[in-house]
Design an enzyme around this catalytic site. Structure first.
Site, mmCIF file in Angstrom:
data_model
loop_
_atom_site.group_PDB
_atom_site.id
_atom_site.type_symbol
_atom_site.label_atom_id
_atom_site.label_comp_id
_atom_site.label_asym_id
_atom_site.label_seq_id
_atom_site.Cartn_x
_atom_site.Cartn_y
_atom_site.Cartn_z
ATOM 1 N N SER A 43 4.897 6.765 2.534
ATOM 2 C CA SER A 43 5.600 5.409 2.605
ATOM 3 C C SER A 43 4.796 4.263 1.893
ATOM 4 O O SER A 43 3.659 4.317 1.630
ATOM 5 C CB SER A 43 5.194 5.063 4.324
ATOM 6 O OG SER A 43 5.466 6.184 5.143
ATOM 7 N N ASN A 101 0.786 -1.077 0.031
ATOM 8 C CA ASN A 101 0.030 0.091 -0.140
ATOM 9 C C ASN A 101 0.940 1.097 -0.016
ATOM 10 O O ASN A 101 1.771 1.303 0.755
ATOM 11 C CB ASN A 101 -0.807 0.009 1.280
ATOM 12 C CG ASN A 101 -1.876 1.277 1.667
ATOM 13 O OD1 ASN A 101 -2.317 1.723 0.432
ATOM 14 N ND2 ASN A 101 -1.925 2.002 2.761
ATOM 15 N N HIS A 138 0.963 5.117 1.362
ATOM 16 C CA HIS A 138 0.256 5.939 2.152
ATOM 17 C C HIS A 138 0.970 7.356 2.283
ATOM 18 O O HIS A 138 2.264 7.368 2.445
ATOM 19 C CB HIS A 138 0.155 5.224 3.523
ATOM 20 C CG HIS A 138 -0.461 5.998 4.675
ATOM 21 N ND1 HIS A 138 -1.781 5.999 4.995
ATOM 22 C CD2 HIS A 138 0.101 6.638 5.667
ATOM 23 C CE1 HIS A 138 -2.109 6.632 5.763
ATOM 24 N NE2 HIS A 138 -1.090 7.448 6.174
ATOM 25 N N ASP A 149 -2.664 0.545 8.393
ATOM 26 C CA ASP A 149 -1.400 1.368 7.839
ATOM 27 C C ASP A 149 -0.266 0.831 8.821
ATOM 28 O O ASP A 149 0.604 1.724 9.009
ATOM 29 C CB ASP A 149 -1.717 3.052 8.098
ATOM 30 C CG ASP A 149 -2.744 3.572 7.182
ATOM 31 O OD1 ASP A 149 -2.806 2.710 5.988
ATOM 32 O OD2 ASP A 149 -3.435 4.168 7.432
HETATM 33 C C1 GAR Z 1 -2.670 9.079 -2.859
HETATM 34 O O1 GAR Z 1 -2.006 10.210 -2.148
HETATM 35 C C2 GAR Z 1 -2.374 7.801 -1.839
HETATM 36 O O2 GAR Z 1 -1.426 7.711 -1.038
HETATM 37 C C3 GAR Z 1 -3.612 7.909 -0.871
HETATM 38 O O3 GAR Z 1 -4.499 8.437 -1.878
HETATM 39 C C4 GAR Z 1 -4.246 9.200 -3.030
HETATM 40 C C5 GAR Z 1 -4.581 8.561 -4.016
HETATM 41 O O4 GAR Z 1 -4.206 9.079 -5.306
HETATM 42 N N1 GAR Z 1 -3.814 6.849 -0.156
HETATM 43 C C6 GAR Z 1 -4.235 6.762 1.061
HETATM 44 O O5 GAR Z 1 -4.819 7.525 1.464
HETATM 45 C C7 GAR Z 1 -4.401 5.286 1.559
HETATM 46 N N2 GAR Z 1 -4.904 5.284 3.015
HETATM 47 P P1 GAR Z 1 -4.336 8.522 -6.870
HETATM 48 O O6 GAR Z 1 -5.535 7.906 -6.657
HETATM 49 O O7 GAR Z 1 -4.133 9.831 -7.687
HETATM 50 O O8 GAR Z 1 -3.124 7.705 -6.913
#
Ligand code: GAR
Length: 226
Positions: free
Chosen positions: A135, A106, A108, A144
């Site tokens: 991360s 994942n 994060h 997480d």
């Molecule tokens: C990213 O910032 C990712 O790190 C976060 O969602 C966004 C997705 O962006 N993930 C989380 O918060 C997971 N807990 P994307 O759809 O443009 O890749």
């Protein structure tokens, strides 16, 4: 390396993976893209790239486990070597996580273990953090909380708000995920005996993304632990 990508929204991390594969930077192919949101832009990106793209809405499922088992039976059907949660915003139930331990990562948007959960950029600002970041970690039953593979650091600037900070972190998420996938594909990063290994040895501290977008050992932390 066959990848299955799970995404709930925008899909910019998916696009970064596809671009890097296209440039020959990751020895992998995306075998399928899956979402809990039928209208996720990530699915449209996948379709436009000619990839297998499937959505399954949680509506109508009696429980989280029922939904996850159904979704992951679709994921498993494309025989992924690795499942990449790239903006997948649903908790995954314990039995389904357990069945995929060591084969699911994942990304994060924080320097874990700091700022788990949602609204991580605002959490960092509220805590007056001077350094924030992202991360990549293996997914375990703890939200997480799985072993961290690699991190990218982003300085917090005096006039940052959550949106500005999120944007700068996102710019580092993409190379972080690409570099991590590259080294998973080469086998330099591996999950052995329930631990992250790098170059055949347990990794004492998360790798860091350097300015050249390479993963390097966190020497400072290792030396101070020695
Ligand atoms: C990213 O910032 C990712 O790190 C976060 O969602 C966004 C997705 O962006 N993930 C989380 O918060 C997971 N807990 P994307 O759809 O443009 O890749």
């Amino acid at each position: 390396m066959r990848l299955a990508v799970l995404a709930s929204g925008r899909g910019s991390n998916l696009l970064a993976i596809l671009a890097a594969i296209g440039r020959g930077e990751i020895d992998a192919r995306v075998a399928g893209v899956f979402s809990d949101k039928p209208d996720a832009p990530a699915l449209e990106h996948a379709r436009q790239a000619g990839l297998h793209a499937q959505a399954l809405s949680p509506r109508g499922f009696a429980s989280r486990v029922d939904f996850d088992e159904h979704l992951f039976s679709m994921v498993d059907a494309v025989h992924p070597d690795l499942i990449v949660c790239a903006g997948y915003m649903r908790l995954i139930s314990d039995p389904v996580v357990a069945a995929h331990t060591g084969r699911m990562i994942n990304i994060h948007p924080s320097l874990l273990p700091e700022f788990k959960g949602l609204r991580t950029h605002q959490q960092a600002l509220d805590a007056h953090a001077t350094v924030h970041g992202a991360s990549v970690h293996y997914v375990t039953a703890e939200l997480d909380g799985g072993p961290v593979i690699a991190q990218a650091r982003v300085p917090v600037e005096a006039d940052d708000d959550a949106a500005r900070l999120a944007e700068r972190v996102l710019q580092r998420e993409h190379p972080l995920l690409v570099a991590t996938l590259r080294e998973l594909a080469t086998g330099r990063i591996a999950w052995i005996d329930q631990r992250v290994h790098f170059d055949g040895h347990p990794l004492p501290a998360p790798l860091l993304l350097d300015d050249a977008n390479q993963l390097v050992r966190n020497r400072t932390l290792q030396e101070s632990n020695a």
